[in-house]
Design a protein around this motif. Structure first.
Motif, PDB file in Angstrom:
ATOM      1  N   ASP A  86     -32.420 -21.119 -49.642  1.00  0.00           N
ATOM      2  CA  ASP A  86     -31.904 -19.938 -50.326  1.00  0.00           C
ATOM      3  C   ASP A  86     -31.257 -18.930 -49.370  1.00  0.00           C
ATOM      4  OD1 ASP A  86     -31.376 -18.806 -52.726  1.00  0.00           O
ATOM      5  OD2 ASP A  86     -33.280 -17.711 -52.869  1.00  0.00           O
ATOM      6  N   LEU A  87     -30.559 -19.424 -48.361  1.00  0.00           N
ATOM      7  CA  LEU A  87     -29.822 -18.604 -47.389  1.00  0.00           C
ATOM      8  C   LEU A  87     -30.713 -17.620 -46.608  1.00  0.00           C
ATOM      9  CD1 LEU A  87     -26.592 -17.908 -49.499  1.00  0.00           C
ATOM     10  CD2 LEU A  87     -26.800 -19.486 -47.591  1.00  0.00           C
ATOM     11  N   LYS A  88     -31.974 -17.994 -46.442  1.00  0.00           N
ATOM     12  CA  LYS A  88     -32.875 -17.189 -45.597  1.00  0.00           C
ATOM     13  C   LYS A  88     -33.590 -18.099 -44.607  1.00  0.00           C
ATOM     14  CE  LYS A  88     -34.154 -12.981 -48.017  1.00  0.00           C
ATOM     15  NZ  LYS A  88     -33.857 -13.163 -49.463  1.00  0.00           N
ATOM     16  N   CYS A  89     -33.741 -17.616 -43.382  1.00  0.00           N
ATOM     17  CA  CYS A  89     -34.405 -18.404 -42.350  1.00  0.00           C
ATOM     18  C   CYS A  89     -35.870 -18.674 -42.734  1.00  0.00           C
ATOM     19  CB  CYS A  89     -34.350 -17.649 -41.025  1.00  0.00           C
ATOM     20  SG  CYS A  89     -35.252 -18.483 -39.722  1.00  0.00           S
ATOM     21  N   PRO A  90     -36.265 -19.969 -42.735  1.00  0.00           N
ATOM     22  CA  PRO A  90     -37.654 -20.293 -43.109  1.00  0.00           C
ATOM     23  C   PRO A  90     -38.646 -19.869 -42.022  1.00  0.00           C
ATOM     24  CG  PRO A  90     -36.470 -22.279 -42.440  1.00  0.00           C
ATOM     25  CD  PRO A  90     -35.457 -21.158 -42.454  1.00  0.00           C
ATOM     26  N   ASN A  91     -38.131 -19.582 -40.835  1.00  0.00           N
ATOM     27  CA  ASN A  91     -39.009 -19.218 -39.718  1.00  0.00           C
ATOM     28  C   ASN A  91     -39.256 -17.712 -39.650  1.00  0.00           C
ATOM     29  OD1 ASN A  91     -40.490 -19.825 -37.274  1.00  0.00           O
ATOM     30  ND2 ASN A  91     -38.762 -18.963 -36.156  1.00  0.00           N
ATOM     31  N   CYS A  92     -38.178 -16.917 -39.756  1.00  0.00           N
ATOM     32  CA  CYS A  92     -38.348 -15.469 -39.576  1.00  0.00           C
ATOM     33  C   CYS A  92     -37.852 -14.643 -40.774  1.00  0.00           C
ATOM     34  CB  CYS A  92     -37.636 -15.001 -38.296  1.00  0.00           C
ATOM     35  SG  CYS A  92     -35.845 -15.026 -38.431  1.00  0.00           S
ATOM     36  N   GLY A  93     -37.244 -15.303 -41.743  1.00  0.00           N
ATOM     37  CA  GLY A  93     -36.830 -14.583 -42.947  1.00  0.00           C
ATOM     38  C   GLY A  93     -35.481 -13.883 -42.844  1.00  0.00           C
ATOM     39  N   SER A  94     -34.819 -13.994 -41.702  1.00  0.00           N
ATOM     40  CA  SER A  94     -33.521 -13.336 -41.532  1.00  0.00           C
ATOM     41  C   SER A  94     -32.444 -14.003 -42.388  1.00  0.00           C
ATOM     42  CB  SER A  94     -33.115 -13.401 -40.056  1.00  0.00           C
ATOM     43  OG  SER A  94     -31.768 -12.996 -39.920  1.00  0.00           O
ATOM     44  N   ALA A  95     -31.484 -13.194 -42.816  1.00  0.00           N
ATOM     45  CA  ALA A  95     -30.359 -13.751 -43.565  1.00  0.00           C
ATOM     46  C   ALA A  95     -29.086 -13.680 -42.727  1.00  0.00           C
ATOM     47  CB  ALA A  95     -30.191 -12.999 -44.880  1.00  0.00           C
ATOM     48  N   ASP A  96     -29.252 -13.448 -41.425  1.00  0.00           N
ATOM     49  CA  ASP A  96     -28.116 -13.370 -40.509  1.00  0.00           C
ATOM     50  C   ASP A  96     -27.887 -14.762 -39.916  1.00  0.00           C
ATOM     51  OD1 ASP A  96     -26.081 -12.270 -39.129  1.00  0.00           O
ATOM     52  OD2 ASP A  96     -27.316 -11.123 -37.725  1.00  0.00           O
ATOM     53  N   LEU A  97     -26.932 -15.494 -40.505  1.00  0.00           N
ATOM     54  CA  LEU A  97     -26.825 -16.919 -40.224  1.00  0.00           C
ATOM     55  C   LEU A  97     -25.422 -17.325 -39.798  1.00  0.00           C
ATOM     56  CD1 LEU A  97     -28.574 -17.931 -43.560  1.00  0.00           C
ATOM     57  CD2 LEU A  97     -29.700 -17.648 -41.348  1.00  0.00           C
ATOM     58  N   ASP A  98     -25.371 -18.341 -38.957  1.00  0.00           N
ATOM     59  CA  ASP A  98     -24.103 -18.964 -38.578  1.00  0.00           C
ATOM     60  C   ASP A  98     -23.993 -20.309 -39.270  1.00  0.00           C
ATOM     61  OD1 ASP A  98     -22.542 -17.463 -36.856  1.00  0.00           O
ATOM     62  OD2 ASP A  98     -23.756 -17.991 -35.097  1.00  0.00           O
ATOM     63  N   ALA A  99     -22.891 -20.562 -39.960  1.00  0.00           N
ATOM     64  CA  ALA A  99     -22.725 -21.864 -40.613  1.00  0.00           C
ATOM     65  C   ALA A  99     -22.339 -22.912 -39.571  1.00  0.00           C
ATOM     66  CB  ALA A  99     -21.662 -21.770 -41.689  1.00  0.00           C
TER      67      ALA A  99
END
Ligand SMILES: [Zn+2]
Length: 113
Positions: A86-99
């Motif tokens: 769901d576009l959130k990091c499973p490790n830290c919960g951040s939504a700041d992502l690089d595709a």
């Protein structure tokens, strides 16, 4: 549904390629669709008959190759499937992502018989 518009553009492109390469009978088109491309693969399938209706591609088969949407978290570097999480990091919960992959939308192959 913007998939129909996108497919109409694909049909035009394939017809152009067929004309350039002098392909008379096209059998199958393979499209690569990334999960992050904004195009929904099942809609593409559903729209295809309408998109090719009354074109030279009316009898062609469409094959979709779905490319998983893999992203990397900018905070902690975890790589994961963006759609599954769901576009959130499973490790830290951040939504700041690089595709990393999954933005593709391209004609991969044209099969002529
Ligand atoms: Zn993270």
């Amino acid at each position: 549904m913007h998939e129909l518009g996108i497919l109409s553009a694909v049909v035009k492109t394939v017809e152009q390629i067929a004309a350039d390469e002098q392909l008379t009978q096209i059998d199958k088109i393979v499209l690569q669709v990334g999960e992050l491309s904004g195009v929904v693969p099942s809609y593409v399938k559903d729209c295809y008959p309408a998109a090719v209706y009354k074109t030279s591609l009316a009898d062609t088969e469409l094959e979709l190759e779905v490319v998983p949407g893999i992203v990397r978290c900018k905070e902690c570097g975890t790589e994961f499937n963006a759609v599954q999480h769901d576009l959130k990091c499973p490790n830290c919960g951040s939504a700041d992502l690089d595709a990393l992959s999954g933005r593709e939308f391209m004609i991969k192959e044209i099969h002529a018989c």
